[in-house]
Design a protein around this motif. Structure first.
Motif, PDB file in Angstrom:
ATOM      1  N   ASN A 170      67.936   7.382  27.072  1.00 30.79           N
ATOM      2  CA  ASN A 170      69.290   6.971  26.676  1.00 30.79           C
ATOM      3  C   ASN A 170      69.345   6.451  25.252  1.00 30.79           C
ATOM      4  O   ASN A 170      70.329   6.647  24.534  1.00 30.79           O
ATOM      5  CB  ASN A 170      69.810   5.891  27.625  1.00 30.79           C
ATOM      6  N   GLY A 171      68.296   5.732  24.835  1.00 34.32           N
ATOM      7  CA  GLY A 171      68.302   5.150  23.502  1.00 34.32           C
ATOM      8  C   GLY A 171      68.409   6.193  22.410  1.00 34.32           C
ATOM      9  O   GLY A 171      69.137   6.024  21.434  1.00 34.32           O
ATOM     10  N   PRO A 177      67.728   7.042  16.172  1.00 35.81           N
ATOM     11  CA  PRO A 177      67.067   6.382  15.037  1.00 35.81           C
ATOM     12  C   PRO A 177      67.481   6.987  13.693  1.00 35.81           C
ATOM     13  O   PRO A 177      67.796   8.176  13.592  1.00 35.81           O
ATOM     14  CB  PRO A 177      65.579   6.630  15.312  1.00 35.81           C
ATOM     15  N   THR A 178      67.465   6.150  12.668  1.00 40.50           N
ATOM     16  CA  THR A 178      67.760   6.585  11.306  1.00 40.50           C
ATOM     17  C   THR A 178      66.686   6.047  10.373  1.00 40.50           C
ATOM     18  O   THR A 178      66.142   4.967  10.589  1.00 40.50           O
ATOM     19  CB  THR A 178      69.134   6.073  10.823  1.00 40.50           C
ATOM     20  N   LEU A 179      66.391   6.805   9.328  1.00 38.37           N
ATOM     21  CA  LEU A 179      65.422   6.385   8.314  1.00 38.37           C
ATOM     22  C   LEU A 179      66.054   6.638   6.953  1.00 38.37           C
ATOM     23  O   LEU A 179      66.389   7.776   6.614  1.00 38.37           O
ATOM     24  CB  LEU A 179      64.120   7.178   8.451  1.00 38.37           C
ATOM     25  N   GLU A 180      66.231   5.574   6.178  1.00 33.48           N
ATOM     26  CA  GLU A 180      66.858   5.692   4.866  1.00 33.48           C
ATOM     27  C   GLU A 180      66.017   5.011   3.808  1.00 33.48           C
ATOM     28  O   GLU A 180      65.409   3.960   4.067  1.00 33.48           O
ATOM     29  CB  GLU A 180      68.245   5.055   4.875  1.00 33.48           C
ATOM     30  N   VAL A 204      64.040   2.029   5.386  1.00 37.31           N
ATOM     31  CA  VAL A 204      64.604   1.195   6.440  1.00 37.31           C
ATOM     32  C   VAL A 204      64.730   2.040   7.705  1.00 37.31           C
ATOM     33  O   VAL A 204      65.430   3.063   7.714  1.00 37.31           O
ATOM     34  CB  VAL A 204      65.983   0.632   6.041  1.00 37.31           C
ATOM     35  N   LEU A 205      64.060   1.613   8.760  1.00 31.70           N
ATOM     36  CA  LEU A 205      64.127   2.293  10.053  1.00 31.70           C
ATOM     37  C   LEU A 205      65.020   1.495  10.984  1.00 31.70           C
ATOM     38  O   LEU A 205      64.769   0.328  11.265  1.00 31.70           O
ATOM     39  CB  LEU A 205      62.725   2.418  10.661  1.00 31.70           C
ATOM     40  N   SER A 206      66.091   2.102  11.450  1.00 30.46           N
ATOM     41  CA  SER A 206      67.025   1.425  12.351  1.00 30.46           C
ATOM     42  C   SER A 206      67.669   2.480  13.245  1.00 30.46           C
ATOM     43  O   SER A 206      67.004   3.423  13.678  1.00 30.46           O
ATOM     44  CB  SER A 206      68.081   0.655  11.550  1.00 30.46           C
ATOM     45  N   ASN A 207      68.960   2.319  13.525  1.00 31.17           N
ATOM     46  CA  ASN A 207      69.709   3.353  14.230  1.00 31.17           C
ATOM     47  C   ASN A 207      71.115   3.424  13.651  1.00 31.17           C
ATOM     48  O   ASN A 207      71.502   2.598  12.812  1.00 31.17           O
ATOM     49  CB  ASN A 207      69.738   3.107  15.744  1.00 31.17           C
ATOM     50  N   LEU A 210      73.114   0.291  13.745  1.00 28.21           N
ATOM     51  CA  LEU A 210      72.449  -0.922  13.239  1.00 28.21           C
ATOM     52  C   LEU A 210      72.428  -2.007  14.313  1.00 28.21           C
ATOM     53  O   LEU A 210      72.571  -3.198  14.032  1.00 28.21           O
ATOM     54  CB  LEU A 210      73.149  -1.444  11.972  1.00 28.21           C
ATOM     55  N   HIS A 211      72.249  -1.577  15.563  1.00 30.37           N
ATOM     56  CA  HIS A 211      72.257  -2.488  16.708  1.00 30.37           C
ATOM     57  C   HIS A 211      70.892  -2.459  17.375  1.00 30.37           C
ATOM     58  O   HIS A 211      70.487  -1.457  17.930  1.00 30.37           O
ATOM     59  CB  HIS A 211      73.353  -2.062  17.696  1.00 30.37           C
ATOM     60  N   TRP A 212      70.145  -3.570  17.270  1.00 27.67           N
ATOM     61  CA  TRP A 212      68.805  -3.666  17.842  1.00 27.67           C
ATOM     62  C   TRP A 212      67.964  -2.462  17.413  1.00 27.67           C
ATOM     63  O   TRP A 212      67.226  -1.873  18.202  1.00 27.67           O
ATOM     64  CB  TRP A 212      68.878  -3.781  19.373  1.00 27.67           C
ATOM     65  N   GLY A 213      68.084  -2.119  16.142  1.00 33.15           N
ATOM     66  CA  GLY A 213      67.420  -0.933  15.624  1.00 33.15           C
ATOM     67  C   GLY A 213      65.910  -1.004  15.559  1.00 33.15           C
ATOM     68  O   GLY A 213      65.252   0.025  15.367  1.00 33.15           O
ATOM     69  N   ALA A 214      65.328  -2.195  15.712  1.00 35.66           N
ATOM     70  CA  ALA A 214      63.867  -2.297  15.704  1.00 35.66           C
ATOM     71  C   ALA A 214      63.243  -1.525  16.859  1.00 35.66           C
ATOM     72  O   ALA A 214      62.062  -1.175  16.815  1.00 35.66           O
ATOM     73  CB  ALA A 214      63.433  -3.765  15.759  1.00 35.66           C
TER      74      ALA A 214
END
Length: 293
Positions: A170-171, A177-180, A204-207, A210-214
């Motif tokens: 689901n995640g 995920p996004t990497l910028e 920067v690795l997130s989603n 930008l919610h609990w992207g770690a």
């Protein structure tokens, strides 16, 4: 107006607007890392509680220029919707099949959340813990979700394994995920910065939300793809629960130096409830996994 004054003023003005059958009170609840969070709890004669509205977001909106009268107007119109949402959430949580496609995971600091973890299904991940939530809504105003507790598992007659399997799938769908490049983000927030400004070749690795992207570091394929893209091993700096910073190994910074930087940033730039860890992790391409060097 400081946060305490804001809460008191808001309580008074919302109380004046509510009907006589609804009462409100400021409540405190323990959030991530044991940080207390303030909310307005609504009560009616028919219900002990129809829901609680978190105040942190409204206070930030106030600081950003939103009129207090507009905030009051929004909150006054919430009780009925809160009651509807509370019933929906309760009904959905009673059936695992109703929520299995909305289960996600989050990463928290294990030590700072030891008390909360005692009542929640979780899995260890280095000095962190993986916990689980059910997402009910994702919109421009934020993400509405509820944490999964041990009582839910007992009711569903499930263990942690199916939760994790659902969350992995689901995640990637709900929060891809996004990497910028760090440079792109800095220049976006500071457009006047000079092109030749010396920026570390970090990412920067997130989603997307930008919610609990770690949690993006929990996907093995994502970590492998980053290594293939960089063509080298790399460090993962836990910037916050919402994002991590990727530093290529050849950046010239040692693990010890990076740890000092992370600890300084956590003390000065990260909200206490958003701190994840005080040290970096390391992705070894040969082993195909994260390690603590």
């Amino acid at each position: 107006m400081n946060y305490k004054e804001f809460q008191e003023e808001l309580l008074q003005k919302v109380t004046e607007k509510l009907d006589s059958h609804t009462t409100i009170a400021i409540t405190q609840s323990s959030g991530n890392n044991g940080v207390l969070r303030s909310g307005l709890e609504f009560k009616t004669p028919q219900s002990k509680s129809t829901g609680t509205v978190s105040l942190e977001g409204y206070y930030q909106a106030f600081l950003d220029g939103m009129e207090l009268s507009q905030i009051v107007k929004e909150i006054v119109n919430l009780p009925e919707q809160l009651q509807v949402n509370a019933k929906r959430m309760t009904d959905d949580l009673s059936d695992f099949n109703q929520i299995k496609d909305r289960i996600i995971f989050k990463l928290v600091n294990a030590k700072k959340n030891a008390e909360r973890l005692a009542d929640m299904p979780h899995l260890p991940f280095f000095d962190l813990s993986i916990v689980y939530s059910v997402v009910f809504n994702v919109s421009l105003s934020g993400v509405a979700s509820l944490p999964i507790h041990n009582l839910h598992l007992r009711h569903w007659q499930k263990d942690t394994a199916p939760l994790h399997a659902c969350a992995i799938k689901n995640g990637l769908r709900i929060f891809p995920p996004t990497l910028e490049p760090m440079s792109s983000i800095i220049r976006e927030s500071s457009p006047d910065i000079e092109d030749e400004y010396d920026l570390d070749p970090a990412y920067v690795l997130s989603n997307k939300e930008l919610h609990w992207g770690a949690t993006s570091i929990l996907y093995e394929q994502v970590l492998k793809d980053i290594g293939d893209f960089l063509q080298m091993n790399y460090f993962v700096a836990p910037s916050s629960i919402h994002e991590t910073i990727i530093y290529p190994e050849l950046i010239g910074m040692s693990k010890e130096e990076l740890d000092v930087t992370i600890q300084f940033v956590n003390r000065t730039n990260v909200r206490p409830e958003e701190i994840l860890s005080d040290h970096a992790y390391y992705y070894d391409r040969k082993q195909g996994r994260l390690v603590i060097p």
